[in-house]
Design a protein around this motif. Structure first.
Motif, PDB file in Angstrom:
ATOM      1  N   PRO A  26       3.548  -4.565  21.106  1.00  0.00           N
ATOM      2  CA  PRO A  26       2.659  -4.312  19.969  1.00  0.00           C
ATOM      3  C   PRO A  26       3.448  -4.109  18.673  1.00  0.00           C
ATOM      4  N   LYS A  27       2.752  -4.284  17.578  1.00  0.00           N
ATOM      5  CA  LYS A  27       3.372  -4.188  16.264  1.00  0.00           C
ATOM      6  C   LYS A  27       3.630  -2.741  15.872  1.00  0.00           C
ATOM      7  N   THR A  28       4.802  -2.510  15.286  1.00  0.00           N
ATOM      8  CA  THR A  28       5.133  -1.187  14.768  1.00  0.00           C
ATOM      9  C   THR A  28       4.695  -1.076  13.313  1.00  0.00           C
ATOM     10  N   ILE A  29       4.063   0.043  12.962  1.00  0.00           N
ATOM     11  CA  ILE A  29       3.614   0.312  11.595  1.00  0.00           C
ATOM     12  C   ILE A  29       4.606   1.272  10.949  1.00  0.00           C
ATOM     13  N   TYR A  30       5.016   0.986   9.693  1.00  0.00           N
ATOM     14  CA  TYR A  30       6.035   1.799   9.020  1.00  0.00           C
ATOM     15  C   TYR A  30       5.471   2.447   7.762  1.00  0.00           C
ATOM     16  N   LEU A  31       5.856   3.688   7.540  1.00  0.00           N
ATOM     17  CA  LEU A  31       5.475   4.398   6.320  1.00  0.00           C
ATOM     18  C   LEU A  31       5.979   3.654   5.078  1.00  0.00           C
ATOM     19  N   LYS A  32       7.176   3.123   5.140  1.00  0.00           N
ATOM     20  CA  LYS A  32       7.767   2.453   3.975  1.00  0.00           C
ATOM     21  C   LYS A  32       6.989   1.216   3.546  1.00  0.00           C
ATOM     22  N   ASP A  33       6.143   0.696   4.454  1.00  0.00           N
ATOM     23  CA  ASP A  33       5.392  -0.513   4.146  1.00  0.00           C
ATOM     24  C   ASP A  33       4.005  -0.225   3.571  1.00  0.00           C
ATOM     25  N   TYR A  34       3.710   1.051   3.317  1.00  0.00           N
ATOM     26  CA  TYR A  34       2.359   1.368   2.817  1.00  0.00           C
ATOM     27  C   TYR A  34       2.045   0.608   1.528  1.00  0.00           C
ATOM     28  N   GLN A  35       0.853   0.034   1.506  1.00  0.00           N
ATOM     29  CA  GLN A  35       0.317  -0.602   0.306  1.00  0.00           C
ATOM     30  C   GLN A  35      -1.122  -0.132   0.125  1.00  0.00           C
ATOM     31  N   PRO A  36      -1.555   0.133  -1.103  1.00  0.00           N
ATOM     32  CA  PRO A  36      -2.954   0.518  -1.312  1.00  0.00           C
ATOM     33  C   PRO A  36      -3.875  -0.632  -0.924  1.00  0.00           C
ATOM     34  N   PRO A  37      -5.125  -0.336  -0.614  1.00  0.00           N
ATOM     35  CA  PRO A  37      -6.046  -1.391  -0.173  1.00  0.00           C
ATOM     36  C   PRO A  37      -6.349  -2.383  -1.285  1.00  0.00           C
ATOM     37  N   ASN A  38      -6.560  -3.640  -0.911  1.00  0.00           N
ATOM     38  CA  ASN A  38      -6.926  -4.654  -1.904  1.00  0.00           C
ATOM     39  C   ASN A  38      -8.375  -4.500  -2.369  1.00  0.00           C
ATOM     40  N   TYR A  39      -9.193  -3.881  -1.539  1.00  0.00           N
ATOM     41  CA  TYR A  39     -10.604  -3.701  -1.892  1.00  0.00           C
ATOM     42  C   TYR A  39     -11.032  -2.264  -1.607  1.00  0.00           C
ATOM     43  N   LEU A  40     -12.015  -1.822  -2.356  1.00  0.00           N
ATOM     44  CA  LEU A  40     -12.581  -0.486  -2.206  1.00  0.00           C
ATOM     45  C   LEU A  40     -14.069  -0.608  -1.874  1.00  0.00           C
ATOM     46  N   ILE A  41     -14.609   0.439  -1.269  1.00  0.00           N
ATOM     47  CA  ILE A  41     -16.027   0.455  -0.900  1.00  0.00           C
ATOM     48  C   ILE A  41     -16.686   1.642  -1.586  1.00  0.00           C
ATOM     49  N   ASP A  42     -17.491   1.370  -2.592  1.00  0.00           N
ATOM     50  CA  ASP A  42     -18.109   2.469  -3.350  1.00  0.00           C
ATOM     51  C   ASP A  42     -19.219   3.140  -2.560  1.00  0.00           C
ATOM     52  N   THR A  43     -20.081   2.349  -1.932  1.00  0.00           N
ATOM     53  CA  THR A  43     -21.159   2.923  -1.135  1.00  0.00           C
ATOM     54  C   THR A  43     -21.260   2.197   0.201  1.00  0.00           C
ATOM     55  N   THR A  44     -21.654   2.945   1.214  1.00  0.00           N
ATOM     56  CA  THR A  44     -21.829   2.407   2.561  1.00  0.00           C
ATOM     57  C   THR A  44     -23.214   2.781   3.060  1.00  0.00           C
ATOM     58  N   GLU A  45     -24.012   1.772   3.371  1.00  0.00           N
ATOM     59  CA  GLU A  45     -25.326   2.020   3.976  1.00  0.00           C
ATOM     60  C   GLU A  45     -25.310   1.466   5.395  1.00  0.00           C
ATOM     61  N   LEU A  46     -25.591   2.332   6.340  1.00  0.00           N
ATOM     62  CA  LEU A  46     -25.589   1.939   7.752  1.00  0.00           C
ATOM     63  C   LEU A  46     -26.981   2.096   8.339  1.00  0.00           C
ATOM     64  N   ARG A  47     -27.379   1.140   9.126  1.00  0.00           N
ATOM     65  CA  ARG A  47     -28.593   1.259   9.931  1.00  0.00           C
ATOM     66  C   ARG A  47     -28.179   1.007  11.374  1.00  0.00           C
ATOM     67  N   VAL A  48     -28.323   2.027  12.208  1.00  0.00           N
ATOM     68  CA  VAL A  48     -27.864   1.955  13.587  1.00  0.00           C
ATOM     69  C   VAL A  48     -29.078   2.010  14.501  1.00  0.00           C
TER      70      VAL A  48
END
Length: 883
Positions: free
Chosen positions: A6-28
């Motif tokens: 499996p792939k190793t995740i590194y702290l040094k590779d952190y990048q902010p997200p390319n997209y943001l989610i202002d509101t989330t509406e869920l119907r379950v």
């Protein structure tokens, strides 16, 4: 490919997200055959991202039914879905993404995401469970405002819960209904929660310091409604304490707790809807021990305190996990100390740290409080992140003092409210309020391992000075062989014949007289000279365990006995007793290896007699001081672990103490009976703890005590006393006790078989019994109707208890204990990888065992590694263990 790495995740590779989610509406939409989840996300491109940045969403085990952008259904060639993600190559700068997926909670044995616990739907989303519910940016630095509508059959699921405040509800066709919840505070997806079931609740309220009325509810199955009062009292005490000590007020209109039987963790701080393992919320005199009552209070407090240290201010990424957990463990520890005995709480916490976390620091999974990398984040919910992280926060408190620490925490909460913060942000706030440079101190976050302090002292009678020399070091760990000096606060006093001596540190101006002070060790070697020392002192070092280090000072047995009776620091009085016993036990282990006869040093008998006859001591402290260092602690202290010799030495000392102090133990047992109605108060808990420790020694000294234990079991009005008596009888090797135990094991189960948490105690007491044949006994119990390998509580109470606490049988020289654990890990690997990986710890620590055991342990680790389709969780632990 089998077991592709499996792939190793590194702290040094952190990048902010390319997209943001202002509101989330869920119907379950919940149904017996599965659930349909429709997510409507108002999204926008982050400012740093280029116009051609693709949208990549996380998603596991999801059946995509439909995908829309701004109301337009996407064609199959406009997106790509694989086993772990959904990618859309081209999206507008701002858009609404709507997805509909189908999932099968009833088949979700990993207990991550949305799953069924018996007849109840519930969720566990930390750390990365939300991606099993819907396609999403499932990372803690994407915070959104959630509105959730839950739909289900009303007869089967009359209670529908989610985060925030309820804003709508109603009836639908075909006997279905819905409830809509809105959480006005932005949160990451790991804090999402949903519960649907046939539940009852108790209700209360709390008025905040600003006069707002908060509705409090605890939801449980109907059969458990009489076990909620203690948790409700604990919640209200927690809310009042957080206002008083930290100035933090609850923010929503309602706070809810739900008890769930099948749960991987102890509890979860989801915003406004905390989901708890039943073991962390249900409590009743007849079914719950004192320790469990205290655990419920502590966990309720911990999860409530997360509302600020974790929810209102969350962590930017999972490398910052200790930002919320270490800080909150410190907060709940201080709360528990204020609710009971501060010294007893400190002793209990340090005992766990020294035994389990120090062992983790010395093992193959050793990592810094802030790991630099991971394969599976679930493997880093560790004692290092939680307990050592707590100790790091405690050191801030020690170095800055309580007033500046409070200023720093206020600044941190105010500055980062509604943000995903970092450990650096927390440290910066402490630096700003104190004016101190904490750069060196931050090495506690980046360097793994347990530092060692080697200390020696010398007294100059003519000059009336006492000099202390400190040398610090830290062993190599997987991430680094060379360590830079830590910043270590050492709280100390100098103890004379009449108690603590006044301290005057050479070269430091003092306007007051102190009997203890904090020395700051920042170099590899440092010396401190105290002036006007009128007599030869015994140093009381590392008071209140002021830093998570191993300390070595050449105390004589006489010095330790002296500190036990004269030190003003309660923790160090206990620690002196532990050091005295540890040294004697280590000598007896060596005597066996040398072929010599074991003989008990009389100083330990004298010390225990003094403790038993000291009426000024809290009975809870006496009980702690009378408990010998555990086999696990002695193993942690050893360079080479000799399992059988450690067990034999400890049993020999217990037997000798019992014989020589029989009268004193009988007096302690008699004088600590509780005649009042049961309550889990500090005073009563202290008496019961000493009484039951004394009974344990009496069982060794006199066959008549077997009848005493049976009488206690038969006449107990609480689970603490009945469970203690049962455990003593079950663990005794005397034929008369075994006869009684065989009868009571059957009777105990018949009486409590409808109480799942009590049955867990029943499993544990049999799992830890030291008699031969324990491996076979555990395998037999795994076939019992009450055991369910899919229920983590059952697994922990039987398999986990055996492997962690029955050393002499787990480490059997034929390797049967190792094979048992490996079998369970392999089976759980496909059912619940998280639990499988956490079970592995005892098998991973083979390095200090004798060669024969090393080989057997590594053979089982290799067998696990060769398993087809090994989960990331298990792969990471096993592969690191075999390096």
């Amino acid at each position: 490919m089998k077991n592709a790495q499996p792939k190793t995740i590194y702290l040094k590779d952190y990048q902010p997200p390319n997209y943001l989610i202002d509101t989330t509406e869920l119907r379950v939409e919940l149904m017996e055959e599965g659930a349909t989840v429709t997510a409507t996300l108002k999204m926008r491109r982050n400012s740093h991202a280029g116009e051609d940045a693709p949208l990549l969403l996380h998603g596991i085990e999801l059946e995509l039914r439909e995908l829309k952008i701004d109301g337009r259904v996407l064609d199959a060639n406009e997106y790509y879905a694989d086993a772990e993600s959904l990618t859309i190559e081209q999206v507008p700068a701002e858009f609404v993404l709507e997805s509909t997926v189908f999932i099968k909670p009833q088949e979700n044995t990993s207990l991550e995401g949305l799953y069924k616990s018996d007849d109840m739907f519930c969720t566990q989303c930390e750390a990365e469970g939300f991606r099993k519910i819907t396609y999403y940016l499932d990372r803690p630095d994407v915070m959104s405002e959630y509105t959730t509508t839950v739909v289900a059959d009303k007869a089967g699921y009359p209670v529908l819960l989610s985060n925030g405040n309820p804003i709508d509800s109603g009836e639908l066709d075909n006997g279905r209904h819905f409830v809509t919840w809105h959480d006005p505070f932005k949160k990451p997806s790991y804090l999402f929660a949903l519960v649907a079931g046939d539940l009852e609740y108790i209700e209360d309220s709390f008025t905040t310091m600003s006069g707002r009325n908060i509705e409090l509810r605890i939801f449980v199955e109907e059969k458990d409604i009489d076990k909620c009062d203690h948790a409700m009292r604990s919640l209200k005490k927690s809310m009042a304490w957080d206002e008083e000590v930290y100035g933090r007020e609850y923010d929503l209109d309602i706070f809810m707790i739900v008890a769930v039987d099948a749960f991987n963790m102890g509890a979860m701080e989801n915003k406004g809807l905390n989901i708890f393992n039943t073991s962390a919320v249900l409590a009743k005199t007849e079914t719950t021990t004192d320790a469990a009552f205290q655990r419920v209070e502590a966990i309720v407090a911990h999860e409530y305190f997360h509302n600020w240290s974790g929810n209102r201010v969350t962590c930017r990424d999972w490398f910052q996990l200790s930002l919320k957990e270490g800080f909150t463990v410190f907060r709940d520890a201080e709360f528990s100390a204020d609710m009971g005995s501060r010294v007893v709480k400190r002793v209990e916490d340090v005992s766990l740290l020294r035994t389990a976390q120090f062992s983790e620091d010395a093992g193959p999974m050793a990592h810094p409080v802030q790991p630099a990398s991971f394969i599976e984040i679930s493997n880093f919910y560790t004692l290092t992140v939680y307990e050592k992280g707590c100790e790091v926060v405690r050191m801030y408190h020690t170095l800055l003092g309580p007033e500046l620490f409070r200023e720093g925490s206020d600044l941190y909460f105010d500055r980062h409210d509604g943000q995903a913060a970092t450990i650096e942000d927390f440290t910066r706030c402490m630096e700003e309020v104190s004016g101190r440079d904490l750069t060196q101190f931050k090495r506690w976050y980046s360097q793994a391992g347990t530092p060692r302090l080697d200390v020696n002292g010398s007294y100059d009678a003519d000059a009336q000075t006492y000099t202390l020399n400190f040398a610090q070091s830290c062993p190599a760990t997987p991430e680094s062989a060379e360590k830079q000096p830590f910043h270590i606060p050492v709280t100390l006093g100098l103890v004379g014949q009449q108690g603590d001596l006044p301290l005057t540190l050479q070269g430091v101006e003092q306007t007051e007289t102190y009997t203890d002070m904090v020395l700051e060790i920042t170099e590899s070697e440092q010396s401190f000279v105290f002036e006007n020392v009128t007599e030869q002192p015994v140093p009381s070092l590392l008071r209140d365990f002021s830093a998570p280090v191993k300390l070595d000072f050449p105390y004589s047995n006489a010095d330790l006995t002296f500190l036990m009776s004269r030190d003003s620091d309660g923790f160090n009085r206990w620690d002196a007793c532990q050091k005295l016993a540890t040294g004697i036990l280590e000598g007896l282990v060596q005597a066996q290896l040398d072929g010599a006869t074991m003989e008990l040093d009389s100083s330990l008998v004298a010390a225990f007699r003094t403790v038993l006859n000291d009426d000024s001591l809290d009975p809870a402290m006496v009980a702690l001081m009378l408990k010998l260092p555990s086999e696990a602690y002695l193993a942690e202290e050893a360079d080479v672990i000799h399992v059988d010799e450690i067990h034999n030495a400890r049993e020999f000392v217990r037997d000798q103490l019992a014989q020589q102090l029989k009268a004193e133990f009988q007096a302690a047992y008699d004088s600590n009976q509780v005649s009042e109605p049961y309550e889990p108060s500090a005073a009563q808990i202290a008496k019961r703890s000493l009484k039951n420790v004394a009974l344990g020694y009496l069982m060794l000294a006199d066959d008549d005590a077997i009848s005493l234990a049976r009488s206690q079991y038969d006449n107990a009005n609480n689970m603490t006393d009945s469970a203690a008596a049962l455990a003593l009888l079950v663990c005794s090797d005397k034929p008369q006790a075994q006869h009684q135990a065989a009868e009571l094991i059957i009777a105990f189960y018949e009486k409590w078989q409808q109480e799942a948490l009590v049955v867990n105690q029943w499993f544990t007491v049999q799992a830890i019994a030291p008699q031969q044949g324990a491996v076979e006994r555990v395998r037999e119990l795994m076939q019992h109707p009450a055991f369910d390998i899919k229920n983590p509580n059952k697994v922990r109470s039987l398999i986990g208890a055996f492997c962690a606490n029955n050393h002499v049988n787990f480490h059997r020289t034929d390797g049967a204990g190792y094979q048992l654990l490996a079998d369970m890990v392999i089976e759980l690997n496909t059912l619940n990888p998280q639990i499988a990986a956490r079970l592995l710890a005892p098998l991973s620590k083979w390095q200090k065992q004798i060669p024969q055991r090393q080989q057997l342990m590594k053979e089982q680790l290799s067998r696990i590694l060769a398993t087809e389709e090994l989960s990331k969780d298990v792969y990471e632990v096993v592969s690191k263990s075999l390096k």
